[in-house]
Design a protein around this motif. Structure first.
Motif, PDB file in Angstrom:
ATOM      1  N   ALA A  52      43.109 -15.239  42.991  1.00 27.12           N
ATOM      2  CA  ALA A  52      42.536 -16.266  41.766  1.00 27.12           C
ATOM      3  C   ALA A  52      41.009 -16.418  42.016  1.00 27.12           C
ATOM      4  O   ALA A  52      40.345 -16.385  40.914  1.00 27.12           O
ATOM      5  N   SER A  53      40.660 -16.746  43.048  1.00 26.66           N
ATOM      6  CA  SER A  53      39.469 -16.868  43.462  1.00 26.66           C
ATOM      7  C   SER A  53      38.220 -16.063  43.188  1.00 26.66           C
ATOM      8  O   SER A  53      36.955 -16.122  43.002  1.00 26.66           O
ATOM      9  N   LEU A  54      38.726 -14.792  43.274  1.00 20.58           N
ATOM     10  CA  LEU A  54      37.865 -13.579  42.571  1.00 20.58           C
ATOM     11  C   LEU A  54      37.700 -13.254  41.253  1.00 20.58           C
ATOM     12  O   LEU A  54      37.095 -12.493  40.951  1.00 20.58           O
ATOM     13  N   GLY A  55      38.270 -14.085  40.449  1.00 23.06           N
ATOM     14  CA  GLY A  55      38.155 -13.893  39.047  1.00 23.06           C
ATOM     15  C   GLY A  55      39.293 -12.982  38.365  1.00 23.06           C
ATOM     16  O   GLY A  55      40.199 -12.715  39.018  1.00 23.06           O
ATOM     17  N   SER A  56      38.854 -12.640  37.190  1.00 23.61           N
ATOM     18  CA  SER A  56      39.572 -11.577  36.604  1.00 23.61           C
ATOM     19  C   SER A  56      39.263 -10.226  36.913  1.00 23.61           C
ATOM     20  O   SER A  56      38.015 -10.152  36.630  1.00 23.61           O
TER      21      SER A  56
ATOM     22  N   THR B 215      50.243  -9.298  48.006  1.00 25.23           N
ATOM     23  CA  THR B 215      50.000 -10.559  47.373  1.00 25.23           C
ATOM     24  C   THR B 215      49.030 -10.083  45.868  1.00 25.23           C
ATOM     25  O   THR B 215      48.440  -9.061  46.140  1.00 25.23           O
ATOM     26  N   PRO B 216      49.308 -11.031  45.067  1.00 19.83           N
ATOM     27  CA  PRO B 216      48.485 -10.853  43.734  1.00 19.83           C
ATOM     28  C   PRO B 216      46.949 -10.771  44.134  1.00 19.83           C
ATOM     29  O   PRO B 216      46.423 -11.393  45.064  1.00 19.83           O
ATOM     30  N   HIS B 217      46.285 -10.310  43.168  1.00 18.73           N
ATOM     31  CA  HIS B 217      44.761 -10.310  43.298  1.00 18.73           C
ATOM     32  C   HIS B 217      44.269 -11.816  43.397  1.00 18.73           C
ATOM     33  O   HIS B 217      44.788 -12.656  42.307  1.00 18.73           O
TER      34      HIS B 217
ATOM     35  N   LEU C  52      44.448  -2.798  45.768  1.00 19.47           N
ATOM     36  CA  LEU C  52      43.392  -1.917  45.923  1.00 19.47           C
ATOM     37  C   LEU C  52      42.130  -2.540  45.242  1.00 19.47           C
ATOM     38  O   LEU C  52      42.259  -2.150  44.064  1.00 19.47           O
ATOM     39  N   LEU C  53      41.464  -3.160  46.159  1.00 20.48           N
ATOM     40  CA  LEU C  53      39.977  -3.634  45.398  1.00 20.48           C
ATOM     41  C   LEU C  53      38.969  -2.446  44.988  1.00 20.48           C
ATOM     42  O   LEU C  53      39.157  -1.454  45.778  1.00 20.48           O
ATOM     43  N   GLU C  54      38.233  -2.829  44.333  1.00 16.98           N
ATOM     44  CA  GLU C  54      37.305  -1.962  43.881  1.00 16.98           C
ATOM     45  C   GLU C  54      35.815  -3.041  43.839  1.00 16.98           C
ATOM     46  O   GLU C  54      36.041  -3.787  42.882  1.00 16.98           O
ATOM     47  N   PHE C  55      34.687  -2.662  44.480  1.00 13.81           N
ATOM     48  CA  PHE C  55      33.595  -3.317  44.518  1.00 13.81           C
ATOM     49  C   PHE C  55      32.643  -2.545  43.815  1.00 13.81           C
ATOM     50  O   PHE C  55      32.351  -1.389  44.035  1.00 13.81           O
ATOM     51  N   ILE C  56      31.718  -3.179  42.580  1.00 13.47           N
ATOM     52  CA  ILE C  56      30.932  -2.331  41.786  1.00 13.47           C
ATOM     53  C   ILE C  56      29.535  -3.022  42.004  1.00 13.47           C
ATOM     54  O   ILE C  56      29.330  -4.182  41.562  1.00 13.47           O
ATOM     55  N   THR C  57      28.466  -2.123  42.265  1.00 16.10           N
ATOM     56  CA  THR C  57      27.102  -2.608  42.366  1.00 16.10           C
ATOM     57  C   THR C  57      26.291  -2.298  41.077  1.00 16.10           C
ATOM     58  O   THR C  57      26.633  -1.236  40.344  1.00 16.10           O
TER      59      THR C  57
ATOM     60  N   ALA D  92      48.448  -2.626  39.475  1.00 18.48           N
ATOM     61  CA  ALA D  92      47.330  -3.812  39.042  1.00 18.48           C
ATOM     62  C   ALA D  92      47.744  -4.449  37.673  1.00 18.48           C
ATOM     63  O   ALA D  92      48.098  -3.739  36.603  1.00 18.48           O
ATOM     64  N   GLN D  93      47.345  -5.751  37.395  1.00 20.49           N
ATOM     65  CA  GLN D  93      47.516  -6.474  36.475  1.00 20.49           C
ATOM     66  C   GLN D  93      46.231  -6.978  35.900  1.00 20.49           C
ATOM     67  O   GLN D  93      45.577  -7.535  36.506  1.00 20.49           O
TER      68      GLN D  93
END
Length: 528
Positions: free
Chosen positions: A48-52, A44-46, A67-72, A119-120
């Motif tokens: 939308a509720s996670l933003g841009s 599924t696409p990234h 493939l998500l990437e979380f950044i602190t 990724a788009q």
């Protein structure tokens, strides 16, 4: 302990000076695949509720939409960084519905390479360039290699430390030049000793056989269950040359003996045409296939276990930022996702890394020739595939040396550093972390890779089934717990703001995409 290390540490650890190290800043970048309830890759696409993904400060994507990437943000408190990372996980899980987060470095079941969605990032020039770069990676190496996840540890020392350390060494150069030089010295010693990080924290001795997708491998894999391949003494298949990382870039001469030398080597790789990649073509039927046909499309394509970094401005190349403003922090990239943590890393790991990185900084750091750097990479490969083998030997100062004997010496040299940090931070957590991981030298089964493989073999369970169960446990726990640092409103606001920022970037574009690419590569880093 080496005389130089002992001398430097003695001066830093006095009652008058010990607090200068307080204020170490750290940031985490954690990658994770989105998965379906059966453990397959979510296509599924990234959400939308996670933003841009282009502009969100904490939640983006890496190679793929999946493939998500979380950044602190950079923080001077370990507890704050971990709370931020946990909250990012918590919010994301709440937005994913039935999907989950894969808790391992090697990918989940993926049907075939071509199903992995790039990724788009929207219609702006910068967004299109990010997607095109990923298309180039796919055309060069295949997408399966890009589905591997890791954890990056960003580390910087406070100004108070650098002022004291420069004075101690009697250095008269501008402070930023001194800082850059010392970070490069740290990096050289990290290269020499990175095998220890992979031994302790490597957590991918097994993988789903779909990763090979029918390709042959030179590794003598054994099979477990219906679809698991493993090596009995491996620590980190993620760090092996199963991916493109070592084999495609092994001929590059990028060294760390000075900042200008590093920048020049990296810039040369980005500028040098490659016969292999030129055959792909930059455009086919007027459609871009990659950013260029050079050895590296951009600097980020160069894989290294550690990088010197400087925050870039919009549209600025990393080498240009380093040349203009010097090294700001370092990025440790040799960390597997810790499958025994719901967020991929623990406080104990972070404290160990603090001690280890200071050990790399404070001891003598001679220059590394190409040949010596190849030895460090050879040692790393040995530990990647055979790290838990009894009596494994590495090359140290031109001679074979038992890995565990060498590791014992490093731990002995690091304990006074842990004592210094505990005195500065008024606790005992650094010494405790060092003692915890020392047990891994006494018993390789206590390493992450040893624990994981023993659990798989004792239960005769597929790696995929084990990780899917972990994903479910972590998802349940994250959904039950309250936010620790951020709030749900913070995340909602960040998502809305990120979408607006993306729209503003798209509206502000005035150049054609061809012109944008040309201008991006027009600036050349000044490196004498």
């Amino acid at each position: 302990m080496a005389d130089i290390l002992q001398h430097r540490l003695h001066a830093l650890a006095t009652d008058k000076n010990k607090d200068a190290v307080v204020g170490i800043k750290r940031g985490i970048e954690r990658e994770t695949l989105r998965i379906n309830h059966d453990g397959s890759l979510a296509l599924t696409p990234h959400p939308a509720s996670l933003g841009s993904a282009l502009t969100h400060p904490w939640i983006t994507t890496d190679f793929s939409e999946s493939l998500l990437e979380f950044i602190t943000p950079a923080s001077d408190k370990i507890e704050t960084t971990l709370a931020q990372l946990a909250d990012i996980h918590r919010y994301t899980v709440k937005q994913l519905g039935e999907e989950g987060l894969w808790p391992a470095s090697m990918p989940c079941f993926i049907d075939q390479d071509t199903t992995i969605p790039l990724a788009q990032y929207g219609s702006s020039n910068v967004g299109r360039m990010k997607t095109l770069y990923r298309k180039g990676l796919h055309n060069r190496y295949g997408s399966m290699m890009q589905a591997i996840s890791g954890v990056h540890y960003n580390f910087s020392l406070p100004q108070s430390f650098w002022l004291l350390y420069q004075q101690q060494l009697g250095d008269q150069s501008p402070l930023q030049d001194f800082i850059s030089e010392q970070y490069l010295a740290l990096i050289r010693n990290y290269k020499r000793h990175a095998w220890l990080i992979v031994y302790l924290f490597g957590a991918s001795p097994a993988m789903c056989k779909s990763f090979l997708a029918g390709r042959s491998s030179r590794y003598p894999f054994q099979q477990l269950g219906k679809g698991t391949l493993y090596m009995p003494y491996a620590t980190s298949l993620r760090m092996s040359d199963l991916g493109y990382t070592n084999s495609a870039q092994s001929s590059l001469s990028i060294t760390y003996n000075s900042l200008p030398e590093y920048i020049a080597g990296l810039h040369n790789a980005v500028s040098q045409p490659s016969a292999e990649y030129q055959d792909i073509g930059v455009k086919k039927n007027d459609e871009y296939q990659q950013l260029n046909g050079n050895v590296l499309q951009i600097e980020n394509e160069f894989y290294s276990t550690i990088r010197p970094k400087r925050t870039t401005e919009s549209g600025e190349r990393p080498t240009c930022a380093l040349a203009k403003r010097g090294v700001e922090y370092i990025e440790v990239r040799a960390l597997d996702v810790n499958p025994f943590s719901p967020i991929g890393i623990t406080a104990e790991q972070m404290r160990f890394l603090d001690v280890f990185l200071l050990y790399c900084l404070l001891q003598d750091s001679p220059t590394l020739s190409d040949e010596q750097q190849m030895v460090t990479e050879q040692n790393l490969r040995r530990v990647v595939t055979d790290g838990r083998r009894i009596n494994l030997e590495l090359i140290h100062d031109g001679n074979n040396r038992l890995m565990l004997d060498w590791a014992e010496q490093i731990f002995a040299d690091m304990m006074p550093i842990a004592n210094w940090l505990d005195a500065a931070y008024q606790g005992t957590a650094y010494q405790a972390a060092l003692k915890q991981y020392y047990l891994c030298l006494l018993d390789p089964a206590q390493t992450f890779s040893g624990k994981l493989l023993n659990q798989l073999l004792s239960s005769q369970q597929d790696n995929g089934h084990f990780m899917l169960a972990k994903a479910g446990q972590y998802r349940t726990a994250l959904l039950k717990e309250d936010y620790q640092f951020y709030t749900a409103a913070d995340f909602s606001a960040a998502a809305i703001d990120s979408v607006q920022q993306q729209q503003q970037i798209e509206a502000a574009d005035t150049l054609s995409f061809d012109q944008y690419i040309t201008e991006y590569f027009a600036e050349v880093p000044a490196c004498s």
